[in-house]
Design an enzyme around this catalytic site. Structure first.
Site, PDB file in Angstrom:
ATOM      1  N   SER A  94       0.827  -1.210   0.000  1.00  0.00           N
ATOM      2  CA  SER A  94       0.000   0.000   0.000  1.00  0.00           C
ATOM      3  C   SER A  94       0.859   1.258   0.000  1.00  0.00           C
ATOM      4  CB  SER A  94      -0.928   0.007   1.215  1.00  0.00           C
ATOM      5  OG  SER A  94      -1.907  -0.997   1.121  1.00  0.00           O
ATOM      6  N   LEU A 134      -9.555  11.041  -1.472  1.00  0.00           N
ATOM      7  CA  LEU A 134     -10.836  10.944  -2.178  1.00  0.00           C
ATOM      8  C   LEU A 134     -11.950  10.515  -1.234  1.00  0.00           C
ATOM      9  CD1 LEU A 134     -12.520  11.010  -4.791  1.00  0.00           C
ATOM     10  CD2 LEU A 134     -11.844   8.610  -5.161  1.00  0.00           C
ATOM     11  N   THR A 135     -11.765   9.384  -0.560  1.00  0.00           N
ATOM     12  CA  THR A 135     -12.802   8.832   0.313  1.00  0.00           C
ATOM     13  C   THR A 135     -13.119   9.779   1.463  1.00  0.00           C
ATOM     14  OG1 THR A 135     -12.121   6.588  -0.208  1.00  0.00           O
ATOM     15  CG2 THR A 135     -13.363   6.887   1.813  1.00  0.00           C
ATOM     16  N   ILE A 166      -7.029   7.419   4.754  1.00  0.00           N
ATOM     17  CA  ILE A 166      -6.031   7.876   3.796  1.00  0.00           C
ATOM     18  C   ILE A 166      -4.662   7.294   4.157  1.00  0.00           C
ATOM     19  CG2 ILE A 166      -5.002   9.856   2.657  1.00  0.00           C
ATOM     20  CD1 ILE A 166      -8.102   9.512   2.317  1.00  0.00           C
ATOM     21  N   CYS A 246      -7.138   7.142 -11.523  1.00  0.00           N
ATOM     22  CA  CYS A 246      -6.044   6.864 -10.588  1.00  0.00           C
ATOM     23  C   CYS A 246      -6.327   5.583  -9.814  1.00  0.00           C
ATOM     24  CB  CYS A 246      -5.874   8.028  -9.614  1.00  0.00           C
ATOM     25  SG  CYS A 246      -5.413   9.601 -10.374  1.00  0.00           S
ATOM     26  N   GLU A 371     -10.524   0.605  -2.547  1.00  0.00           N
ATOM     27  CA  GLU A 371     -10.382   0.818  -3.994  1.00  0.00           C
ATOM     28  C   GLU A 371     -11.392  -0.009  -4.783  1.00  0.00           C
ATOM     29  OE1 GLU A 371      -6.299   0.794  -5.273  1.00  0.00           O
ATOM     30  OE2 GLU A 371      -5.669   1.704  -3.396  1.00  0.00           O
TER      31      GLU A 371
END
Length: 392
Positions: A94, A134-135, A166, A246, A371
């Site tokens: 990750s 994003l989240t 994040i 992305c 994701e």
């Protein structure tokens, strides 16, 4: 003589010499640097921050990008690197994939030349760490509903909002933050911003008490009247196409990466079953054990062939996002099944930190949903098969 699962299928001839060398280099680094310490990192809920620069020195950060100090490898090589990294731990993979396929890719694909020159060379070496915002706390699978807002104030942009889950957030030097610029058009007005994390109003508190991905930094991003100059916006994209492309880059790495966790579980279990004595026989000599091992090896090999096929399509510029959904859905789902089945063979030993099985299984619970959840990928595939949109 026992044969390892992927050797059974004789897949080496499907890889180039360079691809095999890259995989071997990453495997050696994981064996030397990650494997001896990762159980302790996991228990403490931390990761060695020095790994980023070491990964950069190996050329792993943004390795599939070209220019700006990036290695410019093909997609298959990147996938194989992800597999070897995740054989060490999903958190290590990750770290690399968020840096390269999310933060760096966003700048490389959609940024200005000035943004690329300023950030990418330092990110490729690990001198600068990036994260990808994003989240949000209430919006994961539906990013169009994001509440983070960017408004114009003269020549500046002012950002307010919160991002959640994040990776790298608390240690990042730069955050790629996606925000709504047109509240009347959800999704369509989304823009990406390059946010130095020392900007006033930006904070990234670390998320603690995790039971998965513990050898990884996970954070919340809080933006309170974060003022940015006009040139902080990513100029080459508007709308959700930016962040979703992305994510597609990153989940391609997961298609390979999940197999690394599964392979490590299976390798560990094969060695354990050979040594473990039950009723005066090795555990590996029992029919039920061999049936489990055979089924797991079969799924691992099928998953690798699927991942390799998608990698070749990507290198040929023919990869469709729906195909990546096929890969992530299958390979993560099968990887977590393999981890759980391996745990049954190890019995009580399977839950201890002495063996990697439960750590991989717990990590894969996160990989299963981040994701793109399995349900989202099922609906992507369902829409491809039927032509009907079942979202919402």
């Amino acid at each position: 003589m026992p044969t390892s699962p992927l050797e059974l299928l004789r897949v080496d001839h499907l890889l180039s010499a360079e691809e095999r060398d890259i995989a071997a280099t990453v495997r050696d680094w994981v064996e030397e640097r990650v494997r001896p310490e990762v159980a302790d990192w996991y228990e403490r809920g931390e990761i060695d921050p020095g790994l980023a620069k070491e990964a950069g020195a190996l050329g792993l950060l943004g390795m599939h990008l070209t220019g700006y100090g990036c290695a410019g490898t093909n997609a298959v090589s990147y996938g194989l690197a992800c597999m070897e990294l995740e054989a060490g731990d999903s958190g290590v993979r990750s770290l690399v994939s968020v840096q390269g396929s999310l933060a760096m890719f966003a700048i490389w694909k959609f940024g200005s030349e000035e943004q690329k020159q300023h950030w990418l060379p330092r990110m490729a070496t690990g001198e600068a760490i990036g994260c990808f915002g994003l989240t949000e706390p209430d919006f994961g699978s539906n990013p169009a509903g994001m509440r983070t807002l960017a408004r114009r104030d003269g020549d500046d942009w002012v950002l307010n909002g919160t991002k959640m889950w994040i990776t790298n957030g608390s240690v990042a030097d730069v955050a790629i933050v996606w925000a709504q610029t047109d509240p009347d058009n959800p999704g369509k007005g989304v823009r990406g911003f390059v946010v130095p994390t020392d900007t006033p109003g930006f904070s990234a508190p670390k998320i603690t008490k995790k039971l998965s991905l513990r050898a990884s930094i996970t954070s919340e991003l809080v933006l309170q009247d974060v003022r940015l100059p006009a040139d902080s916006v990513l100029p080459e994209v508007t709308g959700l196409r930016g962040p979703l492309s992305c994510l597609n880059e990153a989940r391609f790495g997961i298609v390979f990466g999940a197999l690394g966790a599964a392979r490590d579980c299976l390798d560990c279990t094969l060695a354990y079953a050979a040594d473990r004595q039950v009723f005066d026989r090795s555990l590996a000599s029992f029919q039920l054990t061999q049936a489990k091992l055979a089924d797991m090896a079969l799924e691992l090999q099928k998953g690798f062939l699927l991942a390799l096929h998608l990698g070749r399509l990507k290198d040929d510029h023919r990869l469709d996002p729906r195909q990546v959904s096929l890969g992530k859905l299958n390979n993560v789902r099968e990887a977590i099944k393999i981890a759980r089945t391996c745990r049954t063979i190890l019995g009580a030993n399977g839950i201890t930190g002495e063996y990697p099985i439960m750590r991989h299984a717990n990590n894969l619970e996160s990989v299963l949903t981040y994701e793109g959840t399995s349900e989202v990928h099922q609906l992507v595939i369902g829409q491809a098969l039927t032509g009907e949109n079942a979202f919402g």
